[in-house]
Design a protein around this motif. Structure first.
Motif, PDB file in Angstrom:
ATOM      1  N   SER A  85     -11.165  27.665  60.722  1.00  0.00           N
ATOM      2  CA  SER A  85     -11.783  28.774  59.988  1.00  0.00           C
ATOM      3  C   SER A  85     -10.962  30.054  60.110  1.00  0.00           C
ATOM      4  CB  SER A  85     -13.216  28.999  60.463  1.00  0.00           C
ATOM      5  OG  SER A  85     -13.223  29.354  61.828  1.00  0.00           O
ATOM      6  N   PHE A  86     -10.377  30.287  61.277  1.00  0.00           N
ATOM      7  CA  PHE A  86      -9.516  31.462  61.439  1.00  0.00           C
ATOM      8  C   PHE A  86      -8.312  31.380  60.504  1.00  0.00           C
ATOM      9  CE2 PHE A  86      -5.983  33.649  63.586  1.00  0.00           C
ATOM     10  CZ  PHE A  86      -6.518  34.926  63.664  1.00  0.00           C
ATOM     11  N   LEU A  87      -7.670  30.221  60.447  1.00  0.00           N
ATOM     12  CA  LEU A  87      -6.522  30.056  59.554  1.00  0.00           C
ATOM     13  C   LEU A  87      -6.936  30.161  58.088  1.00  0.00           C
ATOM     14  CD1 LEU A  87      -4.612  27.152  61.343  1.00  0.00           C
ATOM     15  CD2 LEU A  87      -4.016  29.573  61.292  1.00  0.00           C
ATOM     16  N   ALA A  88      -8.109  29.609  57.748  1.00  0.00           N
ATOM     17  CA  ALA A  88      -8.576  29.692  56.361  1.00  0.00           C
ATOM     18  C   ALA A  88      -8.866  31.139  55.975  1.00  0.00           C
ATOM     19  CB  ALA A  88      -9.823  28.829  56.177  1.00  0.00           C
ATOM     20  N   SER A  89      -9.489  31.896  56.888  1.00  0.00           N
ATOM     21  CA  SER A  89      -9.787  33.296  56.556  1.00  0.00           C
ATOM     22  C   SER A  89      -8.495  34.090  56.388  1.00  0.00           C
ATOM     23  CB  SER A  89     -10.680  33.926  57.621  1.00  0.00           C
ATOM     24  OG  SER A  89      -9.932  34.291  58.758  1.00  0.00           O
ATOM     25  N   GLY A  90      -7.519  33.822  57.213  1.00  0.00           N
ATOM     26  CA  GLY A  90      -6.227  34.487  57.048  1.00  0.00           C
ATOM     27  C   GLY A  90      -5.571  34.125  55.731  1.00  0.00           C
ATOM     28  N   THR A  91      -5.663  32.866  55.359  1.00  0.00           N
ATOM     29  CA  THR A  91      -5.084  32.429  54.092  1.00  0.00           C
ATOM     30  C   THR A  91      -5.797  33.081  52.918  1.00  0.00           C
ATOM     31  OG1 THR A  91      -4.521  30.307  55.098  1.00  0.00           O
ATOM     32  CG2 THR A  91      -4.539  30.401  52.702  1.00  0.00           C
ATOM     33  N   PHE A  92      -7.125  33.134  52.984  1.00  0.00           N
ATOM     34  CA  PHE A  92      -7.876  33.776  51.905  1.00  0.00           C
ATOM     35  C   PHE A  92      -7.562  35.265  51.833  1.00  0.00           C
ATOM     36  CE2 PHE A  92     -11.251  30.303  52.435  1.00  0.00           C
ATOM     37  CZ  PHE A  92     -10.639  29.512  51.485  1.00  0.00           C
ATOM     38  N   GLY A  93      -7.412  35.905  52.982  1.00  0.00           N
ATOM     39  CA  GLY A  93      -7.059  37.326  52.994  1.00  0.00           C
ATOM     40  C   GLY A  93      -5.692  37.569  52.371  1.00  0.00           C
ATOM     41  N   LEU A  94      -4.725  36.756  52.751  1.00  0.00           N
ATOM     42  CA  LEU A  94      -3.389  36.899  52.160  1.00  0.00           C
ATOM     43  C   LEU A  94      -3.408  36.630  50.664  1.00  0.00           C
ATOM     44  CD1 LEU A  94      -1.104  35.233  54.858  1.00  0.00           C
ATOM     45  CD2 LEU A  94      -1.248  37.636  54.251  1.00  0.00           C
TER      46      LEU A  94
END
Length: 151
Positions: A85-94
């Motif tokens: 989830s942390f990686l997904a949120s970072g990806t969505f933010g980028l």
């Protein structure tokens, strides 16, 4: 001429056989072999020690994993989900930042490329507003005239 060519080929072949001497491997090859043999043996010994250590470690930790699996499995699932989830949120933010940047650059390019069309559209809007104002005024006067005529 063909006979002369055949004679020359025969000379080269005979000369080639006389010039070659059969010897053993050169001193540099023997030295390289003697140097690499202990190095290769050392690497093989380290690989064997690593294999034995891995097998001993697996034999010791397997019962511990079986005993603690009711705690370890859910904990590892929670950790994996948290990392995902942390990686997904970072990806969505980028992705969001990139999208906003793309929209901004698109708008900048559109306003740079079409100042003439914006001026034309502005002038057409002013003309339309004037036309609508004139029509409204005429309709209002017509309504007033009909109201006076109706009295």
């Amino acid at each position: 001429m063909a006979d002369h060519h055949h004679h020359r080929t025969h000379q080269v072949q005979v000369h080639g056989l006389k010039g070659q001497h059969q010897q053993g491997p050169s001193a540099s090859k023997v030295l390289a072999l003697l140097t690499m043999l202990p190095v290769g043996g050392g690497f093989l010994a380290v690989a064997g020690i690593t294999l034995v250590g891995t097998l001993i470690g697996a034999a010791v930790t397997t019962p511990l994993f079986i005993l603690f699996s009711p705690v370890l499995v859910p904990a590892s699932l929670v950790i994996c989900l948290a990392v995902t989830s942390f990686l997904a949120s970072g990806t969505f933010g980028l992705t969001g930042i990139w999208s906003l940047s793309w929209v901004g650059s698109y708008i900048q390019e559109a306003t740079r490329a079409m100042p003439e069309s914006l001026d034309q559209a502005k002038s057409r809007m002013q003309d339309m507003a004037g036309y609508v104002g004139q029509k409204t005024k005429e309709v209002g006067q017509e309504i007033q005239r009909k109201a006076h005529d109706g009295k």
